[in-house]
Motif scaffolding. Sequence first.
Motif, PDB file in Angstrom:
ATOM      1  N   PHE A   1       0.809  -1.207   0.000  1.00  0.00           N
ATOM      2  CA  PHE A   1       0.000   0.000   0.000  1.00  0.00           C
ATOM      3  C   PHE A   1       0.847   1.264   0.000  1.00  0.00           C
ATOM      4  N   CYS A   2       2.064   1.186   0.478  1.00  0.00           N
ATOM      5  CA  CYS A   2       2.974   2.335   0.356  1.00  0.00           C
ATOM      6  C   CYS A   2       3.273   2.614  -1.127  1.00  0.00           C
ATOM      7  N   ASP A   3       3.455   1.528  -1.916  1.00  0.00           N
ATOM      8  CA  ASP A   3       3.671   1.697  -3.363  1.00  0.00           C
ATOM      9  C   ASP A   3       2.429   2.280  -4.044  1.00  0.00           C
ATOM     10  N   LEU A   4       1.249   1.779  -3.623  1.00  0.00           N
ATOM     11  CA  LEU A   4       0.000   2.272  -4.220  1.00  0.00           C
ATOM     12  C   LEU A   4      -0.276   3.723  -3.818  1.00  0.00           C
TER      13      LEU A   4
ATOM     14  N   ILE B   1      -2.455   1.027   6.135  1.00  0.00           N
ATOM     15  CA  ILE B   1      -1.039   0.967   6.519  1.00  0.00           C
ATOM     16  C   ILE B   1      -0.880   1.081   8.032  1.00  0.00           C
ATOM     17  N   LYS B   2      -1.664   1.993   8.619  1.00  0.00           N
ATOM     18  CA  LYS B   2      -1.584   2.188  10.074  1.00  0.00           C
ATOM     19  C   LYS B   2      -2.042   0.939  10.819  1.00  0.00           C
ATOM     20  N   GLN B   3      -3.169   0.362  10.383  1.00  0.00           N
ATOM     21  CA  GLN B   3      -3.685  -0.836  11.043  1.00  0.00           C
ATOM     22  C   GLN B   3      -2.683  -1.984  10.995  1.00  0.00           C
ATOM     23  N   ASN B   4      -2.053  -2.185   9.861  1.00  0.00           N
ATOM     24  CA  ASN B   4      -1.078  -3.270   9.738  1.00  0.00           C
ATOM     25  C   ASN B   4       0.215  -2.948  10.482  1.00  0.00           C
TER      26      ASN B   4
ATOM     27  N   GLU C   1      -8.217  11.915  -2.607  1.00  0.00           N
ATOM     28  CA  GLU C   1      -7.899  12.116  -1.197  1.00  0.00           C
ATOM     29  C   GLU C   1      -8.574  11.074  -0.311  1.00  0.00           C
ATOM     30  N   GLU C   2      -9.799  10.717  -0.626  1.00  0.00           N
ATOM     31  CA  GLU C   2     -10.512   9.721   0.186  1.00  0.00           C
ATOM     32  C   GLU C   2      -9.818   8.361   0.109  1.00  0.00           C
ATOM     33  N   GLU C   3      -9.394   7.981  -1.103  1.00  0.00           N
ATOM     34  CA  GLU C   3      -8.686   6.709  -1.274  1.00  0.00           C
ATOM     35  C   GLU C   3      -7.324   6.752  -0.594  1.00  0.00           C
TER      36      GLU C   3
END
Length: 439
Positions: free
Chosen positions: A233-236, A253-256, A243-245
Amino acid sequence: MIFKKLLGKLIGNKKTNKQSAYQSVVEFVDDNLVDVKKLLSSTGYNDVGRHLSDIATSLACNVVFVARKLSDKNKFEVVETSNKELCPRRVQFDWVHLLPIGSSDAQNVINSLPFKVVDGKGFISVPIKNKRNILVGLLIGISSNKLVDLDSKTRLLHILAPSFEAEVRCAKLRQDAQQYEQRIVALNQNIEIMNSDLQNEQERSLESKELKSVFLTNLSQEFRTPINVIVGFCDLLRDVENEEERQNFSNIIKQNSLLLLSVVDNLIEISKLQSSYLQKVACPVQLNALLDKLKKRYEDILKKDGKSVVIETNYALDTPNDTIWNSDIIITKVMEQLLSNSCKYTLNGTINISYTINHREATFCVTDTGIGIEPGKEEKVFDLFDTDDITSDSTNTKIKGIGLAFARKYISLVNGNIWVDPSYKLGTSIYFTIPTEKL
């Protein structure tokens, strides 16, 4: 003639200047042959006390006893007696009359003994020596009346004394054997303690190996899954313009990241538990304040997760009477594991925190209206890294049993107990008990 030969052996029949003493004893035996014959034949008794009783009767003494010389200069110990009530065995006393001696009026000497055999008036004391002519004991007779014909009775006792040398020697051997037996018992107890400690260490070592093996088996998946999500998700995130996405990806990312941090925390907790780093020091614990603090923390967590779950409390004691002696660290860590699970698996409804105290024991309970546990699998929640489906929810949510396994380990450190209430059907209800006194 036979008695004369026997007497010669008893007093050392040699053609020396002792000849006159020997002749005197022989003459004494001739005059007292009946008494000497009877008392010498008594040496065949297996019961030494009976032999001494015969001697006491012949000498008109209230008690006759054999004493063994101790290492101290004039210290003796009674090893056998004609009357155990008047003169008990194993009692020690001081005695300075080490030569054959008799006294018809010796009340002061007799009263100095630590046992009051009689209101003594007279005594006879003769030495008992071994083959090397070393003093090993005494043969003593005590009378409540003044002794008559004291010289004859002293000679008679002197003739009989050598027959008790073996009894003195046996008493010493019995005492040595008893001391060795006590040492053996003490050594066996130490060996049992050492074996128990060794077994405990072996069990801990085996448990540690199994725990590490299980953890390493699960470590790859536990680490790789959140790391892959974070990296992906960092790459995405770099190519997202909406902005919402972007916010949604950031939350994932935070949850993981938090999940990965949780895995690291579990690894640290395993290390602490296995190295006994976690201290179970008892201290005054104010339960209401401690539980209120935890309640506030997990209310914030539920709010951040957007869950409409209410945390309720039910305390048995009012402040400040809510203070108990235990480890606040242990209580906090166990409650954290229970509340964390309740918050995680309760989508709506309530979580209730309560405690009661009786019989020197505090009982805590955390109840929720979450997904619950499948009947018959209440114990499996305490297994490490259980990947089986143990919930009663149709979503097939998997529970990794590491948190509750930690909780049980913590509780064991303070001699408590933890269990799931199988009768509760609206969610999950878990109890644990701890002592309320100093550890």
